[in-house]
Write a protein that holds these residues in place. Structure first.
Motif, mmCIF file in Angstrom:
data_model
loop_
_atom_site.group_PDB
_atom_site.id
_atom_site.type_symbol
_atom_site.label_atom_id
_atom_site.label_comp_id
_atom_site.label_asym_id
_atom_site.label_seq_id
_atom_site.Cartn_x
_atom_site.Cartn_y
_atom_site.Cartn_z
ATOM 1 N N LYS A 138 1.013 -0.939 0.037
ATOM 2 C CA LYS A 138 -0.239 0.190 0.257
ATOM 3 C C LYS A 138 0.878 1.347 -0.310
ATOM 4 C CE LYS A 138 -3.837 2.385 2.178
ATOM 5 N NZ LYS A 138 -4.619 2.347 4.017
ATOM 6 N N ASN A 146 -3.987 2.541 -8.208
ATOM 7 C CA ASN A 146 -4.733 1.748 -8.459
ATOM 8 C C ASN A 146 -3.390 0.464 -9.332
ATOM 9 O OD1 ASN A 146 -7.030 2.327 -6.847
ATOM 10 N ND2 ASN A 146 -8.317 2.753 -7.976
ATOM 11 N N TYR A 158 -0.528 -0.480 -7.827
ATOM 12 C CA TYR A 158 -0.943 -1.407 -6.737
ATOM 13 C C TYR A 158 -0.448 -2.898 -7.033
ATOM 14 C CZ TYR A 158 -3.315 -2.840 -2.505
ATOM 15 O OH TYR A 158 -3.162 -3.881 -1.424
ATOM 16 N N GLN A 159 -1.738 -2.787 -8.060
ATOM 17 C CA GLN A 159 -2.138 -4.446 -8.685
ATOM 18 C C GLN A 159 -0.196 -4.867 -9.717
ATOM 19 O OE1 GLN A 159 -4.907 -6.352 -8.947
ATOM 20 N NE2 GLN A 159 -5.811 -5.117 -7.868
#
Length: 319
Positions: A292, A307, A310-311
């Protein structure tokens, strides 16, 4: 050519060669011969250069009868610490560097105010480009002293001219911090800049700096490595950061001399389309941070959506 002494006293910012002595301009030689004082970083280094061009550092015969007093304490003109400079035979070469600039700046300004022109030179190239001198020029402007450039060689501009990278927009960064953390932090702040970036680097740090650039900017970022420009063993190598690291590691000679690294600006569209180009940065962040936190920091550095990063971090963690 008009003589500097025919004009009001002035502070001349004089460029000198960065390697090839033939790059010294006649204008620079003329000015250095006629000023009362030459302020330089290292009197030994500059003394050799001036001697090569027949520039006398012991004063000018034209000023045999002139004397100027520079007060260390302007509130006490009778102070025993005042400096009386006899022009006949005086040493016109003054040391001016980051360790004595606070003391030397007011002395030099007072010399100019009393009618004696001064030239500022660096060890090589154009003064103030990663060299001392800013305080002196600022002080000159503050009191209305005229400042005039005597143009010539500059390693940064010379490197940009042969880099084969966009030159319509560029930023001169200079030397990166010596310590790894500070260096990586500054590179991270520069990651998304789209203009060409120009760096100077010391030989003993060049490999570490290039490795950090490859990690933060991406191994495929274009770069041109310039070493010992205008000298006998000049290197101009256009490559990618990843390939350049290996090139420099494989040849000890590339880890010597004066080095300029010209790095292409970020391709924002490519960064958004292919997140994998940030894998080295993401892997490095994962060594110290949670997924995170790594995603949040990487988003700040790269401008890519958090996002998506993050993936990608989860994918890398699973590999």
């Amino acid at each position: 050519m008009s003589s500097p002494t025919a004009m009001p006293a002035c502070l001349y910012i004089v460029a000198t060669p960065i390697g090839n002595l033939s790059d010294m301009t006649p204008h620079a030689i003329d000015v250095l011969k006629q000023v009362a004082i030459i302020a330089c970083e290292d009197t030994r280094t500059s003394g050799k250069l001036l001697s090569h061009f027949g520039i006398d550092t012991k004063g000018s015969k034209a000023d045999d009868n002139k004397e100027v007093t520079v007060h260390n304490n302007k509130n006490d003109a009778d102070s025993d610490s005042d400096i009386a400079v006899k022009q006949k035979g005086h040493n016109k070469l003054w040391a001016y560097h980051e360790h004595n600039s606070a003391i030397q700046t007011p002395k030099i300004i007072e010399m100019i105010e009393q009618g004696h022109s001064v030239a500022l030179i660096s060890d090589a190239g154009t003064p103030l480009i990663s060299d001392p001198g800013y305080q002196l020029v600022q002080a000159a402007h503050a009191v209305g002293v005229r400042v005039s450039p005597i143009i010539g060689a500059s390693a940064a501009i010379a490197a940009l001219s042969v880099a084969g990278l966009p030159s319509d927009r560029f930023s001169f960064i200079g030397f990166l911090p010596a310590k790894t953390h500070g260096r990586q932090k500054q590179l991270a702040a520069l990651h998304s800049r789209t203009e060409t970036l120009i760096f100077y680097e010391a030989p003993h740090r060049i490999i570490a700096s290039l490795e950090d650039m490859a990690t933060v900017f991406g191994a495929e970022r274009e770069v041109t490595f310039c070493r010992e420009l205008t000298k006998t063993f000049e290197t101009v190598n256009k490559s990618t950061l990843g390939a350049l690291v290996e090139f420099v590691k494989a040849d000890d000679n590339q880890q010597r001399g004066e080095i300029v690294v010209v790095v292409a600006g970020a391709n924002v569209a490519q960064d958004d389309d292919d997140i994998s180009i940030h894998d080295k940065l993401l892997q490095r962040l994962l060594e110290d941070l949670s997924v995170k936190k790594a995603a949040a920091l990487a988003a700040d550095i790269t401008g890519v959506k958090k996002n998506a990063l993050y993936q990608r971090l989860l994918e890398l963690q699973a590999e």
